[in-house]
Each structure stands twice: as structure tokens, then as C-alpha cells.
Design an enzyme around this catalytic site. Structure first.
Site, PDB file in Angstrom:
ATOM      1  N   ASP A  74     -10.652  41.656 -27.892  1.00 40.65           N
ATOM      2  CA  ASP A  74     -10.178  40.706 -26.878  1.00 40.65           C
ATOM      3  C   ASP A  74      -9.913  39.318 -27.413  1.00 40.65           C
ATOM      4  O   ASP A  74      -9.494  38.444 -26.656  1.00 40.65           O
ATOM      5  CB  ASP A  74     -11.190  40.604 -25.742  1.00 40.65           C
ATOM      6  CG  ASP A  74     -12.428  39.801 -26.133  1.00 40.65           C
ATOM      7  OD1 ASP A  74     -12.799  39.856 -27.328  1.00 40.65           O
ATOM      8  OD2 ASP A  74     -13.005  39.134 -25.264  1.00 40.65           O
ATOM      9  N   ASP A  86      -9.050  39.266 -33.285  1.00 38.60           N
ATOM     10  CA  ASP A  86      -8.849  40.714 -33.257  1.00 38.60           C
ATOM     11  C   ASP A  86      -7.371  41.088 -33.369  1.00 38.60           C
ATOM     12  O   ASP A  86      -7.049  42.263 -33.565  1.00 38.60           O
ATOM     13  CB  ASP A  86      -9.397  41.297 -31.946  1.00 38.60           C
ATOM     14  CG  ASP A  86     -10.905  41.149 -31.843  1.00 38.60           C
ATOM     15  OD1 ASP A  86     -11.588  41.365 -32.861  1.00 38.60           O
ATOM     16  OD2 ASP A  86     -11.391  40.813 -30.754  1.00 38.60           O
ATOM     17  N   ASP A  98     -14.686  45.904 -31.025  1.00 35.46           N
ATOM     18  CA  ASP A  98     -15.310  44.617 -31.312  1.00 35.46           C
ATOM     19  C   ASP A  98     -16.556  44.494 -30.427  1.00 35.46           C
ATOM     20  O   ASP A  98     -16.709  45.214 -29.441  1.00 35.46           O
ATOM     21  CB  ASP A  98     -14.317  43.494 -31.019  1.00 35.46           C
ATOM     22  CG  ASP A  98     -14.931  42.131 -31.212  1.00 35.46           C
ATOM     23  OD1 ASP A  98     -15.413  41.859 -32.322  1.00 35.46           O
ATOM     24  OD2 ASP A  98     -14.960  41.356 -30.235  1.00 35.46           O
TER      25      ASP A  98
END
Length: 861
Positions: free
Chosen positions: A746, A750, A548
Site C-alpha cells: 500500500d 511498494d 507487505d
């Protein structure tokens, strides 16, 4: 993560039996009362409830008559609740500390005892930090010393005539025989009582009272020593899994207690073989010594005497005790990393009262919101935020990085880290089990007790190992009895005993879990937390790393870069509306906007809604306000003009995330937020490429913004404008294409992708939901730790394979030697004493090999 991806809260639950314990991941086997993980494939449904079992035998027993089994489970619980502990019983610790088996982590119970599967002494799931846990080791050392002192004269008396030609004249020869018989009988019946007890239990039989009394002294001493092992201070106590009385739960009160009423599963193990071998050798010798006339010619030597093997039985018991002692001492070292973590928390904290007074209080009395002072050289007591002062804090216990980190007002402080050169005042935010240190300890302990996929090999072998050894021993006895030299039956007996003793499955059972325990502790020392053993094994096979952007590649602390008015509203008014709308949100971009409006009075928001992957909307002072990406504007029928599109593209090209602000259905302005790339990210990407990984950026941010960051970092592939649901679909697509995929993220959004990946990696600075969904947590939240984690994964799997190879090859060579295959060629046989020594050293060597992981290089280069 950007573009205002937000997900609704979700939860899942597991269908469990009503007699399950309080923990969500465990249930109670209604047949034998053991705690078992609900992930086991051994389960059965009855009356709309799912029950879980420790073995296939318990499941079959339940399926044969579930009504009767459940009735017995209730009766056992009623008896356990109503029956006080008998004199000599070891009481269950009041704290409810759970004990588990080093070889079978699914075996758990309140209080100390022995594993019903392998017979090994159960150990606390969490070690103690400063309470002396060497009591059990010292008890075994004293026992071993006593046995050695008694066995030595037996060995000298028995082997002296063979080794040195000693022959005592009458009547001293008869006196020596009685001394040998009495001393060896004490060694076998007292010293070997724990082995006989465990061997008897392994057959699923109730424990006879005489056998319980024979082993009671040592059992109570061992259990008492284990019972003294507890968490160092009560602030850590919530980490322990509690299991109070519940339907079907049979809490064993120690090695001697209520277990006589519990049906144990049939599970032959190493102690079955030891008890059978030493028991046969001693019983034969006792009868031969007291009534030699009962034996036929096949047992007699050329002088007509019936040989006795008291020394073999005594030496076997002493050597097996020595092996257990050496193994226990080595296993203690496997928990050194976890004990070191536990020792990091201070015992007290200096609390500042409302009147300004200061006092030292026990750590468990600190509450969230308390103001604390941390003086130079002291440890930070709990997690919190700095209020006043400036200093440098050594955070190496979390990250493995030696350089101290500067701390000043507003910076976060982590319990267990060391304040160095300045005084700090802090506000406590997380205490007890909520602190980062407590969570690390719990996660490492969980990983150490989990099973790796490679363990399946050992489990399959162990299922038939003991019956196969007994069969080989029977064949060896028959072969020597039919074809061996005189006295044939005596030689046959010795060969069978040697086979039983040398074929110990302990080394095979320890091969995988002991390596996992060491690797989990080593990972924690380097800022990498593994949730389970499967993650350690799987990480080395990953070829694609999906990351990400926000919070993973970037710092996750964005700041407002620019406000662009596209209508009649001023920039000040745009900021007030955007900040008011974002105030209820926890998203990093929302915090950046709210922070930019600090000091401004913000109006109240009505009908606030977070729209997953699109943005937020609500009603402010009578106006409908929406803030989010282009999709949100389309849903709201807001037109995005050419000027706005061009301005947004320009800002994205500079690496900013752009959001559109609409008021009453009309586009009012643009809000641009930028997030700096972490200083360590560039180095991490280079190291990951060098380690053979392909890097894919997966983000909900706009393609232009994502590409700008990817170009700067040298990322291989970018997938932008991806919703949280789509992220999981990308994971599945990559896996379907044959890739082994790890996902690093995080945020809450996600979590689905982390769960869908082969290995989910959460940043320690991220959300709790992300860390719960991942198998690995990077404490410092930097990708460089993945390289170290992969190096540890490779070293661990190699270590496990070495252990398994050693265990297999040991038995492949040892059993035939004990059976006498070399006798026809070389005239060599293996005595039971040498077999016992080899068996003990095999387990010690496996543990010693696993301990090499403590010094394994983790550079990953």
C-alpha cells in the site's frame, strides 16, 4: 514499509507522436486518424518521433511514404477544422465524450459512429446513470418491427405454394410477384443499408453518396440516441477522456459526415459477409424477375422458370436486425454494475455557509474545504472527514460488506455511501473525479475495455477468417455448379449465400470482451477493482502471495508505544525532536510520532532529507538530528551500544518497530512505534492458505518484529530488512524460480515491487502511487478480497473458454452444413434464412453465457 523506507519521487514518460491526443496512453494513427493505445506493437519511427497504428496495413502504408502520409494528415485536420457540419450530420458531442468498440477497445473516437474494424456501433466509454440510454434500443426495435411487417407478406407469398400448395391464378400471380419484389427491395435497400454501409467501409473504400443517403436516416437516429448517453451529473465529467483537435486527428461526426474523406483500413468483418450474401441474393433476384431471358439453362427449373430469392434476402436482413437487437439488449445488461455505481452519487449536497446558513447546491459546485451536512438516510456527497456528530454509514457499495460502520469525529467518509441513523457534519476533501467513487468508475471502465491475453486466439483467427469464408463460399458454388442437381447454378448460388451468412465472426469477436466487461463490473460490486483484463486472467495462476506488513497486514495506523532515553535528554525532549523531524514526512510511522506530540510547539527543521530505506535527517535549533534504522546510524558513524541493542530487541519482540534517534553524532534514544494487526488478517491468511497460496511477508522492518507478526498469523516465510529496491529484486527472483507471484502492498516504497510482480495488488487505503503501479485494487484494503478475486478470475477464464469453444464449434459445424455436405447423404440443405437465424442466435448465446458471471459464486472455497 516500516523502518522508514522512503523513496524519491519518480516519473516515466512515453515517447509519442506530436499529433497524439492529450491522453498519455493513446496516440493518433496518422494514416486513418484512429486513436490507438501506445502499448500496441504496431509502431514506426520517423524523424525522431514514434507513430502508432491500428493495423499492420496502416503501418506498411506509413512506412512506404511517411512524409506524404503526415502531409495528408495535416491537410485532413485543416479541412475538418474549416468545414462545417453538413445538414443531416450528427455533431460530435460538445463534451468530447469518447466512444469505443465492444470488440476492439483500441478503437476510440469523439462522438458516436461505427467501428472501422468490425462495423459494430461504438458505445460510450462510460455509461449514463440516469439519462435514458434506451433510445438506440428503441430505434432498433422500431426498425425491426417495420422490417418484420414488410417481410411477413413476402415470406407468405414466396413460401405459400411450397408449404400449403397455394397457386394464385393469373393475373394475380404476376401481381403477387411485383408485391414480393417491391416489399423485399424496400427491406433490403432500406433495412439493409446499415449492413451495406459497414460492409463497404470494411473494404477500406470511401462511402458513395447514394449509399450514405440510403442509411442516413437510421444512422442519424442511432447516433442521436447514443449521443444522449452521458454522465449523470457534471461532477463525473472529468472522468471522460477528452480529445480535442490535434494534428492528424479526424473526428468523425457520425455515421454520415466527414468519414468519406478518411482512408479506412482494410478490415473485412461480419458485415462484409452479410452485405455480400444479401446483395448477391437480391441483385440476382431483381435481374431474374425483370429480365429472365438473360439466364442460361443452368438457372432454370424443369418448367423453364428462373427462380427468385427475394424472400431469402428480406428474411436475412430482418433476422440479422433481430440478432443485433437481441445482442444490443443483452450487452446493455453487461454495464449494469457500472451504471449502478454511477447512480450512487447524489445530485446535490447540503452546504453550510460561513454564516451558518444551509442550502442545497448541485454536486459540481462543491469544493474541497466546504462544510457539508449529511442527514439521516442521505448519501454522503463527496469524500471527506467527519467534523461533528455520530452515526453508522452503509459502505457496502465499496466493500460488499453488509454491516454498517460507526462514524464519529475524525473518521473518513466516502462519497456515495449511505448515512443511516445520525446526522453528520463533514469537511469535503476530494470532489469530482478525485473521489473514490469516480476513480472506481474510471478503473472499471478501463478494465472493461482492455484485452485479455486469451483474446489473441480470436484475433489471430479473425485475421484470415473472412477471406477463408469467401473462399469456402466460392468452392461451394463451384461444387454445386459442377456436381449438384438441376438447376445447378441456382443451387450453387443458394449454397454460397448460406455460407456467407452463417459464418459470422461476431460471436468469435465477442467471446472474450463481453466476459471481461461482466467480470469487471462483478468485481467492483465486491470491492475488487481490476485495472485490465490481463490481471483478471493472470490472478488465477498465482501460487505465491507476497505481502507487505505495515498497512497490508496491519492497520497502517501505528501509535507511539515507548520512548527510551539513552543519554542526557529527557523523554519529552526526545519526543519534540523526533516529532519536529518527522513533521514534513507522510510516512505512517512519522504520523504516529507527530500525533503523540499533539499540543506541543515543535521547532522548525532545516535541511530536511528523507533517505530511502533508512530514515530522515535534518537540522533542528543548531543540532544535527537523525532518526531511522541501524543502517542510518552506521552511515552517520553513530555507535550502537550493547544496552541500546538489547532494549531495541526487546521492543521488537513485542511487535514494535524501533527507530534510533541521534543528536550531533551521538545516540540519544529509542523511539518504538507499534501497529495493530487488522482484525480480518488472520481469517484472510487462513482462507488464502486454503486456496492454495504460499504467503511470504516482505518488509523493511527488523527481522525480530517481522517474525513476531509472522508467528501470530501463521505466515510461511519472512524476508525482513528489505529496501524498496530489494523488494523488486525479490519479486524477480521468485519469478525466476518458476513461481507465479502476486504482491500486495500500500505504500510508495511498494510501487517497484507491485510493478515487478506478475500481479500487483494495492490496498485501497494506500497511496495513489501504489494503486497506479498495481493491476488490482482492494477497495477496503483487506486480504479476504483476494480470495473472492481469485474465484472471479477462475470463473471468468472458464467463461471465456466456453465462449471461444462455442464460437469455434459453431463455425466448424455451420459452414460445412451451409455448403451442403449433408446433401449427398440425407438430401438436406441449409437455406439462407436458417443460416441467418443461426448466425444471429450465436452472438446472443455468447452474450448470454457471459452474463452468467453476474451470479457466479465468489466464496473461493
Amino acid at each position: 514499509m516500516s523502518g522508514h523506507e522512503r523513496s524519491n519521487e519518480h516519473a516515466c514518460c512515453a515517447h509519442k507522436a506530436p499529433d497524439a491526443s492529450a491522453q498519455a496512453d493513446f496516440a493518433i494513427d496518422p494514416v486513418c486518424g484512429m486513436r490507438v493505445a501506445t502499448t500496441t506493437h504496431r509502431h514506426a519511427d520517423h524523424a525522431g518521433t514514434t507513430y502508432y497504428f491500428c493495423s499492420d496495413g496502416c503501418r506498411r502504408t506509413f512506412e512506404a511514404d511517411p512524409v506524404a502520409i503526415l502531409a495528408k494528415a495535416r491537410q485532413r485536420e485543416q479541412e475538418r477544422s474549416a468545414t462545417p457540419a453538413r445538414h443531416g450530420d450528427v455533431a460530435t458531442p460538445a463534451s468530447g465524450t469518447l466512444y469505443t468498440c465492444p470488440m476492439h477497445p483500441e478503437v476510440q473516437q469523439s462522438g458516436p459512429g461505427d467501428c472501422p474494424k468490425c462495423g459494430m456501433a461504438l458505445e460510450p466509454m462510460l455509461p449514463s446513470a440516469d439519462v435514458d440510454d434506451g433510445g438506440e434500443l428503441r430505434a432498433m426495435a422500431r426498425r425491426m418491427g417495420t422490417l418484420a411487417a414488410l417481410t411477413l407478406p413476402v415470406f407468405v407469398l414466396a413460401m405459400g405454394p411450397h408449404l400449403f400448395g397455394w397457386h394464385l391464378p393469373a393475373p394475380w400471380g404476376r401481381v403477387a410477384g411485383w408485391v414480393e419484389a417491391v416489399l423485399s427491395s424496400f427491406v433490403v435497400l432500406w433495412g439493409g443499408a446499415p449492413f451495406f454501409t459497414r460492409g463497404w467501409r470494411s473494404l477500406g473504400l470511401s462511402l458513395p453518396s447514394w449509399l450514405g443517403r440510403a442509411g442516413a436516416g437510421f444512422a442519424v437516429e442511432q447516433a442521436s440516441a447514443r449521443e444522449r448517453m452521458s454522465i449523470r451529473d457534471r461532477a463525473m465529467t472529468p472522468l471522460r477522456r477528452e480529445s480535442g483537435p490535434a494534428l492528424g486527428v479526424v473526428e468523425q461526426r457520425g455515421p454520415v459526415g466527414t468519414e468519406g474523406r478518411v482512408r479506412r483500413p482494410w478490415s473485412p468483418n461480419m458485415y462484409t459477409l452479410i452485405a455480400l450474401g444479401t446483395g448477391v441474393a437480391w441483385a440476382y433476384s431483381a435481374v431474374a424477375f425483370l429480365a429472365p431471358a438473360l439466364f442460361p439453362a443452368g438457372f432454370r427449373d424443369p418448367h423453364g422458370r428462373v427462380g427468385v430469392y427475394f424472400e431469402s434476402a428480406a428474411v436475412i436482413v430482418t433476422l440479422v436486425t433481430l440478432g443485433d437487437f437481441l445482442e444490443l439488449r443483452a450487452r446493455r445488461r453487461t454495464g449494469a454494475a457500472l451504471k449502478a455505481l454511477l447512480g450512487l452519487a447524489p445530485k446535490t449536497a447540503r452546504r453550510i455557509g460561513a454564516d451558518g446558513s444551509e442550502s442545497d447546491v448541485p454536486l459540481d459546485e462543491v469544493r474541497a474545504g466546504d462544510t457539508l451536512r449529511v442527514r439521516p438516510g442521505e448519501k454522503v456527497p463527496v469524500d471527506g472527514v467527519a467534523l461533528d456528530g455520530a452515526s453508522h454509514v452503509d459502505e457496502s457499495m465499496l466493500t460488499g460488506e453488509p454491516l454498517p460502520v460507526a462514524k464519529t469525529n475524525g473518521d473518513t467518509l466516502t462519497g456515495g455511501t449511505v448515512n443511516q441513523d445520525g446526522a453528520l457534519t463533514m469537511r469535503a476533501q476530494k470532489v469530482g473525479a478525485a473521489t473514490m467513487l469516480a476513480q472506481i468508475v474510471a478503473l472499471v471502465a478501463q478494465a472493461q475495455r482492455s484485452k485479455a491475453p486469451l483474446q489473441r486466439i480470436a484475433d489471430r483467427v479473425a485475421a484470415w477468417f473472412v477471406p477463408a469464408v469467401v473462399a469456402v463460399a466460392a468452392l461451394a458454388f463451384a461444387g454445386w455448379a459442377l456436381l449438384g442437381p438441376e438447376p445447378r447454378l441456382a443451387h450453387a448460388l443458394i449454397a454460397a449465400v448460406s455460407v456467407l451468412i452463417i459464418a459470422c465472426p461476431c460471436a468469435l469477436g465477442l467471446a472474450t470482451p463481453i466476459s471481461i466487461m461482466v467480470a469487471s463490473g462483478r468485481g467492483a460490486q465486491n470491492g475488487v477493482l481490476f485495472k485490465d483484463a490481463a490481471a483478471i486472467e493472470a490472478l488465477r495462476e498465482v501460487d505465491t502471495l507476497v505481502v507487505d506488513k505495515t498497512g497490508t497486514l496491519t492497520e497502517g495506523k501505528p501509535s507511539l508505544k515507548e520512548l527510551v532515553s539513552l543519554g542526557t535528554l529527557s523523554r519529552e525532549r526526545l519526543l519534540v525532536l523526533a516529532a519536529a523531524l518527522e513533521r514534513p514526512s507522510e510516512h505512517p510511522l512519522a504520523k504516529a510520532i507527530v500525533a503523540a506530540a499533539a499540543g506541543t510547539t515543535l521547532p522548525h527543521v532545516e535541511n530536511f532529507r528523507a533517505l530511502t530505506g533508512r530514515g530522515v535527517r535534518g537540522r533542528i535549533e543548531g543540532s544535527e538530528v537523525a532518526l531511522g534504522n541501524a543502517r542510518l546510524l552506521q552511515e552517520s558513524a553513530v555507535t550502537l551500544g550493547a544496552e541500546a541493542d538489547a532494549t531495541a530487541e526487546r521492543l521488537r519482540g513485542d511487535g514494535a518497530t524501533v527507530m534510533f534517534l541521534a543528536v550531533d553524532g551521538a545516540l540519544a534514544g529509542l523511539v518504538a512505534v507499534a501497529d495493530r494487526i487488522k482484525p480480518s488478517t488472520q481469517e484472510a491468511i487462513v482462507a488464502l492458505h486454503r486456496d492454495g497460496l504460499r504467503i511470504v511477508m516482505l518488509t523493511g522492518d527488523n527481522a525480530t518484529t517481522a517474525q513476531a507478526a509472522a508467528r501470530e498469523l501463521g505466515i510461511d516465510e519472512v524476508r525482513a530488512d528489505v529496501s524498496p529496491t530489494d523488494k523488486a529484486d525479490v519479486m524477480n527472483a521468485l519469478r525466476a524460480a518458476g513461481h507465479r507471484v502476486a504482491m500486495a502492498g500500500d505504500g510508495i516504497n511498494d510501487a517497484p515491487a507491485l510493478a515487478a510482480a506478475d500481479v500487483g495488488i494495492a490496498m485501497g487505503s494506500g497511496t495513489d502511487v501504489a494503486m497506479e503501479s498495481a493491476q488490482i485494487t482492494l477497495v477496503k484494503g483487506e486480504l479476504t478480497a483476494i480470495v473472492r478475486a481469485r474465484a472471479l478470475s477462475r470463473a471468468t477464464v472458464a467463461n471465456i473458454r466456453q465462449n471461444l469453444f462455442f464460437a469455434f464449434i459453431y463455425n466448424a459445424i455451420g459452414v460445412p452444413l451451409a455448403a451442403g455436405v449433408l446433401y449427398p447423404l440425407l438430401g438436406v440443405t441449409l437455406s439462407p434464412m436458417l443460416a441467418a437465424l443461426a448466425m444471429s442466435l450465436s452472438s446472443v448465446s455468447v452474450v448470454g453465457n457471459a452474463l452468467r458471471l453476474r451470479k457466479a459464486g465468489l466464496s473461493g472455497n
